[in-house]
Design a protein around this motif. Structure first.
Motif, PDB file in Angstrom:
ATOM      1  N   LYS A  23      39.047  -6.336  15.597  1.00 12.21           N
ATOM      2  CA  LYS A  23      38.221  -7.269  16.359  1.00 12.21           C
ATOM      3  C   LYS A  23      36.835  -7.537  15.777  1.00 12.21           C
ATOM      4  N   THR A  24      36.535  -7.035  14.585  1.00  6.27           N
ATOM      5  CA  THR A  24      35.241  -7.315  13.955  1.00  6.27           C
ATOM      6  C   THR A  24      35.300  -7.034  12.463  1.00  6.27           C
ATOM      7  N   ASN A  25      34.301  -7.494  11.751  1.00  4.85           N
ATOM      8  CA  ASN A  25      34.128  -7.195  10.332  1.00  4.85           C
ATOM      9  C   ASN A  25      32.724  -6.648  10.121  1.00  4.85           C
ATOM     10  N   LEU A  26      32.598  -5.674   9.228  1.00  9.52           N
ATOM     11  CA  LEU A  26      31.291  -5.232   8.768  1.00  9.52           C
ATOM     12  C   LEU A  26      31.029  -5.981   7.469  1.00  9.52           C
ATOM     13  N   LEU A  27      29.871  -6.605   7.357  1.00  7.94           N
ATOM     14  CA  LEU A  27      29.534  -7.427   6.195  1.00  7.94           C
ATOM     15  C   LEU A  27      28.218  -6.951   5.600  1.00  7.94           C
ATOM     16  N   MET A  28      28.165  -6.900   4.257  1.00  6.90           N
ATOM     17  CA  MET A  28      26.947  -6.465   3.584  1.00  6.90           C
ATOM     18  C   MET A  28      26.856  -7.133   2.218  1.00  6.90           C
ATOM     19  N   ILE A  29      25.641  -7.502   1.846  1.00 14.37           N
ATOM     20  CA  ILE A  29      25.361  -8.011   0.501  1.00 14.37           C
ATOM     21  C   ILE A  29      24.192  -7.195  -0.020  1.00 14.37           C
ATOM     22  N   SER A  30      24.356  -6.585  -1.205  1.00 20.40           N
ATOM     23  CA  SER A  30      23.326  -5.676  -1.696  1.00 20.40           C
ATOM     24  C   SER A  30      23.112  -5.789  -3.196  1.00 20.40           C
ATOM     25  N   ASN A  31      21.980  -5.240  -3.622  1.00 23.09           N
ATOM     26  CA  ASN A  31      21.721  -4.958  -5.028  1.00 23.09           C
ATOM     27  C   ASN A  31      21.016  -3.609  -5.072  1.00 23.09           C
ATOM     28  N   GLY A  39      25.245  -7.519  12.251  1.00 21.96           N
ATOM     29  CA  GLY A  39      24.554  -6.928  13.388  1.00 21.96           C
ATOM     30  C   GLY A  39      24.786  -5.445  13.597  1.00 21.96           C
ATOM     31  N   ALA A  40      25.722  -4.834  12.874  1.00 23.46           N
ATOM     32  CA  ALA A  40      25.976  -3.404  13.031  1.00 23.46           C
ATOM     33  C   ALA A  40      24.856  -2.541  12.454  1.00 23.46           C
TER      34      ALA A  40
END
Length: 100
Positions: A23-31, A39-40
């Motif tokens: 029911k959700t996805n964790l999303l991240m963009i990093s360097n 929002g997590a």
């Protein structure tokens, strides 16, 4: 499922991570300098309990894809990210451009 992909933004390289959960996805963009996340992300924890780490991070809410995260306004930022000119309301892509 966990997906990790390289992501190029205006000639700068980042890592995009998606963790598919029920029911959700964790999303991240990093360097190597910092990251933006869905929002997590607990920004208050980073600012209060882990302030000595000076984490450069921000969260955007209501995002479902990496593309959404790039184009969503930042809802909350860490205190340390202000040194890079990050502000609440700026879009994710613009914030990432300041840490490349």
């Amino acid at each position: 499922m966990i997906t990790v992909n390289p992501l190029e933004i205006d000639g700068m390289f980042f890592t995009a991570i998606t963790v598919e959960l029920p029911k959700t996805n964790l999303l991240m963009i990093s360097n190597d300098i910092g990251y933006i996340m869905c929002g997590a992300l607990d920004v208050d924890l980073l600012n209060e309990k882990l302030s000595d780490r000076n984490v450069i991070a921000a969260r955007a809410v209501g995002v479902r894809t990496i593309d959404d995260l790039l184009h969503a306004p930042l809802e909350k930022i860490t205190d340390a990210s202000k040194s890079f000119g990050w502000e609440i309301g700026m879009i994710g892509k613009d914030a990432l451009g300041r840490i490349s």
